[in-house]
Design a protein around this motif. Structure first.
Motif, PDB file in Angstrom:
ATOM      1  N   ALA A 162       0.867  -1.186   0.000  1.00 30.60           N
ATOM      2  CA  ALA A 162       0.000   0.000   0.000  1.00 30.60           C
ATOM      3  C   ALA A 162       0.893   1.221   0.000  1.00 30.60           C
ATOM      4  O   ALA A 162       1.869   1.286   0.748  1.00 30.60           O
ATOM      5  CB  ALA A 162      -0.919   0.000   1.220  1.00 30.60           C
ATOM      6  N   CYS A 163       0.563   2.194  -0.851  1.00 30.29           N
ATOM      7  CA  CYS A 163       1.395   3.399  -0.986  1.00 30.29           C
ATOM      8  C   CYS A 163       0.567   4.654  -0.756  1.00 30.29           C
ATOM      9  O   CYS A 163      -0.653   4.666  -0.953  1.00 30.29           O
ATOM     10  CB  CYS A 163       2.025   3.469  -2.372  1.00 30.29           C
ATOM     11  N   GLU A 164       1.259   5.703  -0.388  1.00 26.97           N
ATOM     12  CA  GLU A 164       0.587   6.968  -0.101  1.00 26.97           C
ATOM     13  C   GLU A 164       0.131   7.698  -1.356  1.00 26.97           C
ATOM     14  O   GLU A 164      -0.468   8.765  -1.267  1.00 26.97           O
ATOM     15  CB  GLU A 164       1.489   7.853   0.747  1.00 26.97           C
ATOM     16  N   ASP A 165       0.405   7.137  -2.553  1.00 27.69           N
ATOM     17  CA  ASP A 165      -0.139   7.717  -3.780  1.00 27.69           C
ATOM     18  C   ASP A 165      -1.536   7.177  -4.088  1.00 27.69           C
ATOM     19  O   ASP A 165      -2.108   7.479  -5.137  1.00 27.69           O
ATOM     20  CB  ASP A 165       0.784   7.459  -4.969  1.00 27.69           C
ATOM     21  N   GLY A 166      -2.090   6.377  -3.157  1.00 27.54           N
ATOM     22  CA  GLY A 166      -3.450   5.875  -3.307  1.00 27.54           C
ATOM     23  C   GLY A 166      -3.559   4.535  -4.005  1.00 27.54           C
ATOM     24  O   GLY A 166      -4.670   4.094  -4.320  1.00 27.54           O
ATOM     25  N   THR A 167      -2.455   3.848  -4.215  1.00 26.20           N
ATOM     26  CA  THR A 167      -2.492   2.561  -4.899  1.00 26.20           C
ATOM     27  C   THR A 167      -2.127   1.425  -3.950  1.00 26.20           C
ATOM     28  O   THR A 167      -1.307   1.570  -3.045  1.00 26.20           O
ATOM     29  CB  THR A 167      -1.519   2.527  -6.093  1.00 26.20           C
ATOM     30  N   CYS A 168      -2.749   0.293  -4.210  1.00 25.33           N
ATOM     31  CA  CYS A 168      -2.382  -0.971  -3.574  1.00 25.33           C
ATOM     32  C   CYS A 168      -2.045  -1.925  -4.714  1.00 25.33           C
ATOM     33  O   CYS A 168      -2.787  -2.004  -5.702  1.00 25.33           O
ATOM     34  CB  CYS A 168      -3.523  -1.508  -2.724  1.00 25.33           C
ATOM     35  N   VAL A 169      -0.928  -2.622  -4.604  1.00 26.71           N
ATOM     36  CA  VAL A 169      -0.451  -3.459  -5.703  1.00 26.71           C
ATOM     37  C   VAL A 169      -0.267  -4.890  -5.220  1.00 26.71           C
ATOM     38  O   VAL A 169       0.277  -5.133  -4.138  1.00 26.71           O
ATOM     39  CB  VAL A 169       0.879  -2.925  -6.271  1.00 26.71           C
ATOM     40  N   LEU A 170      -0.731  -5.822  -6.049  1.00 26.91           N
ATOM     41  CA  LEU A 170      -0.515  -7.250  -5.809  1.00 26.91           C
ATOM     42  C   LEU A 170       0.725  -7.681  -6.580  1.00 26.91           C
ATOM     43  O   LEU A 170       0.853  -7.407  -7.777  1.00 26.91           O
ATOM     44  CB  LEU A 170      -1.733  -8.053  -6.275  1.00 26.91           C
ATOM     45  N   TRP A 171       1.645  -8.363  -5.878  1.00 27.25           N
ATOM     46  CA  TRP A 171       2.902  -8.793  -6.461  1.00 27.25           C
ATOM     47  C   TRP A 171       3.076 -10.300  -6.312  1.00 27.25           C
ATOM     48  O   TRP A 171       2.476 -10.923  -5.438  1.00 27.25           O
ATOM     49  CB  TRP A 171       4.089  -8.128  -5.763  1.00 27.25           C
TER      50      TRP A 171
END
Length: 383
Positions: A62-71
């Motif tokens: 989770a990032c403060e740019d508003g994105t959550c990424v699945l890796w």
């Protein structure tokens, strides 16, 4: 929770301030670490990192740019992205394998893990969210959320309708820093706050069992080390014991056993870290620590060593808590503070901590060092 076998290889994620994620492989029980890869390209600070429940090869950031990424741990390319409406910071994330939960500042968003589609949200329960976690024993049906106002909410997500899912609330009256679960049925919860308080709660009853505003002072008195901050807690499943970790500004780590009426000393880990320690994670018979000095340290738990240490007094323990062996290698060409860990099985550890550092991975040389295996063991220093 199933125990990790002695031959198990388990992924370990280290988040740095760069920001980036370093993927490592931990080999048990000898605290052997090998560097796998570096994942970069993040546009903002990484606020949270966690594995998908029940999966060893999939994790979320989770990032403060508003994105959550699945890796995937096998790749440096995103598998799927989840975007918070309005672009507000993503403060925390978790997944039960079917849904991805992302905490915005005021709302909890639910996404389909396969399609990235937003399928629902919980609103009007928090003002400054900072944490979401599934209860590890609920099969992804019970969700906990916490905020800067000290409110911890429990949601029952058995049905498909998110309305009326609030099952209870607890208030620690300070900004929540960490929560975790312990007990034979994981029926208890610990909570650490940003003003270094520790409290223990009964999850089902929603009642506080212990509220300790002087945890640092108690740990300092018990160990003779001036504890500056609390790091986290580790639950030892087969002993049903909870341990709290504290640290000093020069990198010493203090470990104490927590009971409802007392804190008792276990170990003082010193001589490796030389700056603030940010996180600790348990993996079978191994404890890993990371900190502002950019080091990742594996501490091996040995039954033989534990037995010897129990017979020692506190002064002898401190004198003999020296690193057995250091291996240079691993996290940015410059000193990159390590901020937090993620591990796929981090709600319990299968043997008692703790005492001897086995491997040290240094963040200062990670980018210039090729992936390699570290020594599988280190000689015991004289007792």
């Amino acid at each position: 929770m199933s125990r990790l076998q002695s031959s198990a290889v388990s992924p370990l994620l280290v988040v740095t301030s760069e920001p980036s994620v370093h993927v490592m492989a931990g080999v048990l029980p000898l605290a052997q670490l090998s560097y796998v890869k570096k994942v970069k390209g993040f546009k903002a600070r990484i606020s949270d990192c966690c594995f998908v429940n029940g999966q060893l090869d999939a994790y979320l950031t989770a990032c403060e740019d508003g994105t959550c990424v699945l890796w995937s741990v096998k790749s440096t390319k995103p598998v799927r992205k989840f975007k918070i409406p309005g672009g507000k910071p993503a403060m925390s994330c978790c997944s039960n394998g079917k849904q991805v939960v992302v905490a915005g500042e005021e709302n909890i968003f639910f996404f389909d893990v396969n399609t990235s589609k937003l399928i629902g949200a919980l609103s009007d329960y928090h003002t400054d969210l900072n944490l979401v976690r599934y209860h590890p024993g609920s099969d992804g049906k019970v969700l906990f959320s916490a905020d800067d106002d000290g409110l911890i909410n429990q949601f029952n997500l058995v049905g498909n309708d998110l309305d009326d899912t609030l099952d209870g609330s607890m208030n620690v009256e300070q900004t929540v820093a960490r929560i975790g679960f312990f007990g034979a049925e994981l029926e208890y919860m610990y909570c650490l706050t940003n003003v270094e308080t520790l409290s223990l709660w009964h999850v089902v009853k929603g009642q506080v069992m212990l509220s300790m505003s002087d945890a640092r002072q108690r740990m300092s008195k018990a160990t003779g080390v001036n504890v500056d901050y609390l790091i986290d807690c580790v639950y030892v499943a087969d002993q049903q014991r909870l341990f709290v970790f504290g640290g000093t500004n020069n990198g010493t780590v203090v470990v104490c056993h927590v009971n409802v009426d007392a804190i008792s000393p276990v170990a003082v880990l010193k001589g490796v870290h030389d700056d603030v320690v940010r996180d600790v994670v348990a993996s079978g018979p191994t404890i890993y620590t990371c900190g502002e000095d950019g080091k990742v340290v594996g501490w091996s738990c040995s039954g033989e060593v534990i037995a010897r240490k129990k017979a020692m007094n506190q002064q002898q323990q401190q004198q003999q808590q020296q690193p057995l062996r250091k291996s240079s290698g691993v996290c940015g060409q410059q000193r990159r503070p390590c901020l937090l860990f993620a591990h796929s099985r981090n709600h319990g550890v299968s043997s008692a901590p703790l005492l001897d550092p086995r491997t040290v991975l240094n963040a200062a040389t990670l980018a210039s060092s090729p992936p390699r295996s570290l020594p599988s063991h280190a000689p015991h220093h004289p007792r």
